[in-house]
Design an enzyme around this catalytic site. Structure first.
Site, PDB file in Angstrom:
ATOM      1  N   PRO A  62      -0.655  54.640  40.449  1.00 37.38           N
ATOM      2  CG  PRO A  62       0.966  56.182  39.768  1.00 37.38           C
ATOM      3  CD  PRO A  62       0.369  55.547  41.002  1.00 37.38           C
ATOM      4  CD  GLU A  63       2.636  51.995  41.241  1.00 42.47           C
ATOM      5  OE1 GLU A  63       3.522  52.312  42.058  1.00 42.47           O
ATOM      6  OE2 GLU A  63       1.452  52.375  41.364  1.00 42.47           O
TER       7      GLU A  63
END
Length: 264
Positions: free
Chosen positions: A140-141
């Site tokens: 999800p960065e």
């Protein structure tokens, strides 16, 4: 001597050691102290002659939800000190993943729930992966304004550039079924059989000669992953650099505030 900490537990059932990430109230999110404790656990498993293979799993309903975001946003008034800390954090995660890859004993990941970000990196650094149906996998960065720099080379190493691009750029997690189809997970089993199956595979590995296992792991790392250490270092630099941006400040705070990020 096998170590034990509040958040990292080790149980030995010869010839296998089970290392459990146990911070279930935070979905096993990794703090800096926990990363260091995992490195110490690897060292102890390495030195314990009666242990021939290792199972890595998580407590509760998650395998590992990545880095501790509260710790990531904590900082002081000195930007240079923050920059140095971000670099040290990226290097610390890089070193943990390298130590997993170099451990001369097989590591079997028993993925009991979501594995994202740094947690997905732990999965990729394991040798064999068994997962439960709830074991989503993803990075999800970008939606937090940061970069999964250390994990990206490992993902490309395991899956190739195409699948790695999709996972890294969309920030969309994949189901355990898709992770199995793409080769991230090697087996899917029901949650109640997860540890038992991982333990069975670990015992199968442990039946081999220790020297043969060590040389096999080294051969795979030094041939297929010949440039991996250099790439992981480059990834650590990218991860630390991303933390200096306004996007990172906005994205991480938005995550804590449970609201959509507003990108500059």
């Amino acid at each position: 001597m096998i170590m034990q900490s509040n958040a990292i537990e080790i149980r030995v059932d010869e010839p296998v050691a089970t290392v459990t990430i146990n911070r279930h109230q935070k979905r096993n999110a990794l703090s800096r102290a926990m990363i260091e404790d995992l490195r110490l656990a690897l060292s102890d498993v390495h030195q314990e002659r009666k242990v021939r293979a290792m199972v890595l799993t998580g407590a509760g309903t998650a395998f590992c939800a990545g880095r501790d975001v509260n710790e990531m946003v904590a900082g002081g008034a000195d930007p240079m000190a923050d920059l140095a800390r971000w670099g040290e954090e990226a290097e610390q995660l890089r070193d943990l993943l390298l130590e997993m890859l170099r451990l001369p004993k097989p590591i079997i990941a028993a993925v009991n729930g979501p594995a994202v970000g740094a947690g997905a990196g732990l999965v990729l650094a394991a040798d064999i992966v068994v997962a439960a149906p709830a074991a989503e996998f993803g990075f999800p960065e970008p939606r937090l304004g940061v970069v999964a720099g250390v994990e990206a080379p490992l993902l490309a190493y395991r899956l190739g550039a195409g699948p790695a691009s999709r996972l890294m750029l969309t920030s969309t997690p994949i189901t355990s079924v898709e992770a199995h189809r793409t080769g991230v997970y090697h087996e899917l089993v029901s949650n109640d059989l997860l540890w038992a199956r991982a333990f069975e595979i670990a015992k199968q590995c442990a039946a081999g000669a220790p020297e043969s296992l060590q040389l096999t792991k080294r051969l795979l790392l030094e041939t297929i992953g010949e440039q991996l250490e250099t790439q992981l270092t480059s990834g650590a630099i990218a991860a630390a650099t991303a933390r200096t941006t306004e996007s990172a400040q906005q994205g991480l705070q938005a995550f804590l505030d449970k609201r959509p990020a507003e990108w500059p």
